[in-house]
Design an enzyme around this catalytic site. Structure first.
Site, PDB file in Angstrom:
ATOM      1  N   HIS A  49      83.224 -28.383 -13.201  1.00  0.00           N
ATOM      2  CA  HIS A  49      82.819 -29.562 -14.339  1.00  0.00           C
ATOM      3  C   HIS A  49      82.687 -28.262 -15.621  1.00  0.00           C
ATOM      4  O   HIS A  49      81.882 -27.442 -15.427  1.00  0.00           O
ATOM      5  CB  HIS A  49      81.621 -29.865 -14.205  1.00  0.00           C
ATOM      6  CG  HIS A  49      82.034 -31.058 -13.301  1.00  0.00           C
ATOM      7  ND1 HIS A  49      82.204 -32.451 -13.693  1.00  0.00           N
ATOM      8  CD2 HIS A  49      81.745 -31.186 -11.836  1.00  0.00           C
ATOM      9  CE1 HIS A  49      82.299 -33.180 -12.495  1.00  0.00           C
ATOM     10  NE2 HIS A  49      81.925 -32.475 -11.360  1.00  0.00           N
ATOM     11  N   GLY A  83      79.968 -39.132 -11.586  1.00  0.00           N
ATOM     12  CA  GLY A  83      78.659 -39.945 -12.024  1.00  0.00           C
ATOM     13  C   GLY A  83      77.999 -40.268 -10.858  1.00  0.00           C
ATOM     14  O   GLY A  83      78.369 -40.165  -9.742  1.00  0.00           O
ATOM     15  N   GLU A 106      78.623 -38.258  -1.746  1.00  0.00           N
ATOM     16  CA  GLU A 106      77.781 -37.226  -2.272  1.00  0.00           C
ATOM     17  C   GLU A 106      76.216 -37.957  -1.943  1.00  0.00           C
ATOM     18  O   GLU A 106      75.458 -37.143  -1.330  1.00  0.00           O
ATOM     19  CB  GLU A 106      78.070 -36.764  -3.581  1.00  0.00           C
ATOM     20  CG  GLU A 106      77.053 -35.719  -3.957  1.00  0.00           C
ATOM     21  CD  GLU A 106      77.316 -35.433  -5.443  1.00  0.00           C
ATOM     22  OE1 GLU A 106      76.790 -34.225  -5.982  1.00  0.00           O
ATOM     23  OE2 GLU A 106      78.214 -35.960  -6.123  1.00  0.00           O
TER      24      GLU A 106
END
Length: 374
Positions: free
Chosen positions: A30, A186, A216
């Site tokens: 990211h 997110g 996750e």
């Protein structure tokens, strides 16, 4: 074709120097989680942005750099800080350029940088300006270091699905211009990926690659949605896939790569510790797994560090690590022929690196799992 089985004694000891020298990929990285501390402080001073601390040490503590946070939601709070200084064309260019430079320093040969343009519009930047700035930063870094990089545009789970569709349109417009995929990132719980199906339908209709954060902080049903409702070609994290053996076998049978980020998974509380991380189980079972940084700054990591952890704490041998590295190149969002050429060069480079560190020069040629096919 393999001619012999390598003996453990053929392999040199696994050192940081050796791991740094090996060619690598980072497919799950990211932009807004991979800045340099000094860059955040410098950008904040230039932009008159107030930060929670004014020293590198204080800022590291404020963004829980490398600290276990206990939950994905707590972990994501650090992005409030990084995003506060990533609202200008210049800062986005610099962040992308420095990220690629940092990756090149540890011999990352292929990098996929992901971010959500919608999170960089607070000061009125156009989405196209945001994408162009990041792509230019990566292009300049490539000219200087030869590290190849591409972009993955992210939608955000908790934001209106209509916004996801706009971001999907952006990804489609930049196909073949540096954008190679679309992601949904997110917090997972309460924000199912199937709510964003319209965006993924547009993406798939235009033959754009799909990767989705799933499994996750939520169960394997999140992975099932990503694959069956949204057409994911890769899964981000997927640590909870092991809770559903039938789905695990489906993912394995269809060679859906998992983008694993061990240190990040411990930091977010997705797994309790490295010993209980599923990476080695998945690898031994035969799944196509890759190892990645996720957020180089917030997790305080590099690819070299992640490979070292896999060796020391999960039991990966050097042969295993070479296979893991090759899986990263196989899983890249690149055209087949380009990928095949890259794999050939990577296997030759791995052989050369191992030879330089004391292994027989043709050792990699005998590694049965380092197949050449993309």
């Amino acid at each position: 074709m393999a001619t012999s089985t390598p003996h453990p004694g053929d392999f040199p000891p696994v050192t940081e120097e050796l791991l740094r020298a090996l060619p690598k990929t980072d497919l799950h990285c990211h932009l807004d989680g991979s800045l340099r501390l000094e860059t955040i402080l410098d950008l904040a001073e230039k932009q008159k942005v107030r930060l929670p601390a004014d020293t590198p040490e204080g800022l590291a503590r404020a963004i829980h750099m490398g600290q276990n946070t206990g939950s994905l939601e707590k972990y994501l709070e650090a992005f409030d800080v990084t995003l506060s200084v990533l609202q200008t064309e210049e800062s986005l260019y610099r962040a992308a350029y420095e990220l690629a430079i940092d990756a090149a320093r540890e011999n990352v040969r292929y990098l996929e940088v992901r971010y959500a343009p919608v999170l960089h519009t607070r000061l009125g930047l156009k989405p196209t300006t945001i994408v162009d700035a990041v792509l230019e930063g990566l292009r300049v870094a490539k000219r200087e270091t030869h590290v190849k990089s591409n972009v993955i545009i992210c939608g955000i789970r908790h934001i209106d699905p209509a916004t996801s569709l706009r971001l999907a349109e952006l990804a489609v417009a930049y196909k073949n211009r540096g954008v190679v995929g679309y992601d949904l990132a997110g917090a997972e719980e309460g924000y199912p990926s199937k709510d964003h199906q319209a965006a993924f339908q547009l993406i798939l209709s235009n033959n754009v690659n799909v990767t989705i954060h799933a499994g996750e902080a939520f169960g394997p049903e999140s992975i099932a949605q990503a694959v069956h409702y949204c057409g994911a070609h890769r899964i981000g994290h997927g640590v909870r896939l092991r809770e559903n053996g039938d789905l695990l076998n489906y993912i394995n049978d269809h060679r859906v790569p998992l983008e694993m980020c061990p240190s990040s998974n411990v930091q977010t509380g997705s797994v309790a510790d490295m010993k209980s991380h599923p990476l080695k189980f998945y690898f031994d079972f035969g799944l196509r797994v890759t190892i990645n940084t996720d957020n180089r700054l917030i997790t305080d990591t590099t690819l070299t560090k992640e490979l070292g952890i896999a060796h020391r704490e999960m039991g990966f041998t050097l042969e295993d690590l070479c296979t893991l590295i090759v899986s990263g190149f196989k899983s890249a969002f690149l055209p087949y022929r380009e990928k095949a050429d890259l794999l050939k060069a990577v296997n030759q480079e791995i052989a050369a690196v191992l030879a330089k560190h004391g292994a027989p020069p043709k050792l990699v040629e005998s590694l049965p799992r380092n197949a050449r096919e993309a």
